[in-house]
Structures are given as C-alpha cells and as structure tokens.
Design an enzyme around this catalytic site. Structure first.
Site, PDB file in Angstrom:
ATOM      1  N   TYR A  22       0.790  -1.224   0.000  1.00 15.51           N
ATOM      2  CA  TYR A  22       0.000   0.000   0.000  1.00 15.51           C
ATOM      3  C   TYR A  22       0.826   1.280   0.000  1.00 15.51           C
ATOM      4  O   TYR A  22       0.277   2.361  -0.192  1.00 15.51           O
ATOM      5  CB  TYR A  22      -0.954   0.001   1.207  1.00 15.51           C
ATOM      6  CG  TYR A  22      -1.892  -1.167   1.192  1.00 15.51           C
ATOM      7  CD1 TYR A  22      -2.977  -1.189   0.331  1.00 15.51           C
ATOM      8  CD2 TYR A  22      -1.693  -2.269   2.019  1.00 15.51           C
ATOM      9  CE1 TYR A  22      -3.843  -2.277   0.295  1.00 15.51           C
ATOM     10  CE2 TYR A  22      -2.553  -3.359   1.994  1.00 15.51           C
ATOM     11  CZ  TYR A  22      -3.617  -3.354   1.129  1.00 15.51           C
ATOM     12  OH  TYR A  22      -4.474  -4.424   1.093  1.00 15.51           O
ATOM     13  N   HIS A 100      -9.686   0.622  -5.212  1.00 17.02           N
ATOM     14  CA  HIS A 100      -8.763  -0.271  -4.505  1.00 17.02           C
ATOM     15  C   HIS A 100      -7.348   0.174  -4.828  1.00 17.02           C
ATOM     16  O   HIS A 100      -7.025   0.425  -5.993  1.00 17.02           O
ATOM     17  CB  HIS A 100      -8.964  -1.736  -4.904  1.00 17.02           C
ATOM     18  CG  HIS A 100     -10.301  -2.249  -4.530  1.00 17.02           C
ATOM     19  ND1 HIS A 100     -10.632  -2.562  -3.227  1.00 17.02           N
ATOM     20  CD2 HIS A 100     -11.412  -2.461  -5.270  1.00 17.02           C
ATOM     21  CE1 HIS A 100     -11.886  -2.956  -3.195  1.00 17.02           C
ATOM     22  NE2 HIS A 100     -12.383  -2.895  -4.424  1.00 17.02           N
ATOM     23  N   MET A 101      -6.526   0.270  -3.821  1.00 18.82           N
ATOM     24  CA  MET A 101      -5.153   0.717  -4.025  1.00 18.82           C
ATOM     25  C   MET A 101      -4.305  -0.335  -4.725  1.00 18.82           C
ATOM     26  O   MET A 101      -3.401  -0.005  -5.483  1.00 18.82           O
ATOM     27  CB  MET A 101      -4.534   1.122  -2.692  1.00 18.82           C
ATOM     28  CG  MET A 101      -5.199   2.357  -2.092  1.00 18.82           C
ATOM     29  SD  MET A 101      -4.560   2.788  -0.457  1.00 18.82           S
ATOM     30  CE  MET A 101      -2.869   3.203  -0.842  1.00 18.82           C
ATOM     31  N   ARG A 111      -9.753 -12.397  -3.394  1.00 22.59           N
ATOM     32  CA  ARG A 111      -9.890 -10.957  -3.648  1.00 22.59           C
ATOM     33  C   ARG A 111     -10.337 -10.648  -5.077  1.00 22.59           C
ATOM     34  O   ARG A 111     -10.554  -9.484  -5.421  1.00 22.59           O
ATOM     35  CB  ARG A 111      -8.574 -10.243  -3.373  1.00 22.59           C
ATOM     36  CG  ARG A 111      -8.144 -10.307  -1.921  1.00 22.59           C
ATOM     37  CD  ARG A 111      -6.884  -9.474  -1.704  1.00 22.59           C
ATOM     38  NE  ARG A 111      -6.258  -9.776  -0.440  1.00 22.59           N
ATOM     39  CZ  ARG A 111      -6.569  -9.215   0.720  1.00 22.59           C
ATOM     40  NH1 ARG A 111      -7.527  -8.316   0.782  1.00 22.59           N
ATOM     41  NH2 ARG A 111      -5.924  -9.552   1.818  1.00 22.59           N
TER      42      ARG A 111
END
Length: 163
Positions: A22, A100-101, A111
C-alpha cells in the site's frame, strides 16, 4: 456539489500496514490531497472511515440526508463478501465509484470477486494512493455531466413552456 469518500476496514492503518503493498502514504495525506483537488474544482468533499460493516452501511444510507451527490468507496476486505454494502449502494442510487489501491485481480483468489463492481459507475484498482485521485477525477466528470444534462433539460422545458 458534494462527494462522500468512504474508507473501509484497516485503511486507517495506511502507512503502517503492508507498506510493500500500500505504500508509505497515510490515509490523512490521501484525504488532504483529495480535499485540495475537490476544492480546486468547486466540489465539497467529506471523508468517513470505519472498520465495521454496519457503520459503513449507515454512512452510505446517511448520504441521502447529507445532500451527497456521489460516493467514492474503498470497501477494502468487505468488497468480497458484504451483501449489505452492495444493497446500501443500490438503495441510495447515487453515482458510486469503487476504489482499490492494489490490483485485486493480481492478488489472492478470494480478492478477485467484488460484490459491488457490477452496480457502481466504475472501478479503479492498482494505482496505490493515486487510485483515489483517479476516482475523484472520474466522479467530478460524472457529476459535471449530470449537472449539464439537468441544465439542458431545464432549458428545453422552459422553451417548451414558452410555446
């Protein structure tokens, strides 16, 4: 016009958790950057973060009473299993962009499925903190187009009433 940004679980830990995924930017910095850009473009923006599904549902629903014109949401892990968030987004019927990063398609199999991607205006993934900026650009464009369409419709109606 007003945009609401909703950050889901663990996003309050940005800059601390999994920096390799992130990055080092904190949520407060992302919010400050978004706020500056929104103001430059004549938009009001507010931010909400929660680690709790029901609170996020409440925040989505409360958008109707807060004169929110559009929602940018990063549901984080709730993306993959929250029918409640999906239903709340559908219920308020506001333009919504999913953020979403990380590139969720390049991560773990669980995911890969988003329960909201088919009901939102668009999804932006994989650009780190810049995903939020891209989402804001897209939302501003969508809301400006809606505004112009409403103005054109009002003008056409006014002309029709004159005849």
């Amino acid at each position: 016009m007003k945009i609401k940004v909703i950050h889901g679980p663990n996003l309050n830990m940005l800059g601390i958790r999994e920096v390799n995924l992130y990055g080092p930017m904190k949520l407060e910095d992302i919010n400050k950057n978004m706020e500056a850009f929104a103001k430059q473009n004549g938009f009001e923006i507010e931010f909400y973060q929660s680690n709790h599904e029901g609170d996020i549902v409440d925040a989505i629903q409360e958008s109707l009473n807060e004169n929110v014109d559009g929602i940018i949401i990063n549901p984080a892990a709730l993306t993959h299993y929250s029918v409640a968030i999906r239903d709340a987004i559908k219920a308020v019927n506001l333009p919504t962009i999913e953020i979403h990063m990380t590139n969720t398609a390049a991560r773990e199999e669980f995911r890969h499925k988003s329960l909201i991607s088919d009901i939102v205006a668009g999804t932006i993934t994989g650009f780190g903190p810049f995903s939020y900026h891209l989402g804001l650009i897209a939302m501003i464009q969508i809301l400006n187009e809606i505004k112009m369409a409403k103005e054109a419709q009002a003008k056409a109606q006014a002309q029709a009433n004159k005849q």
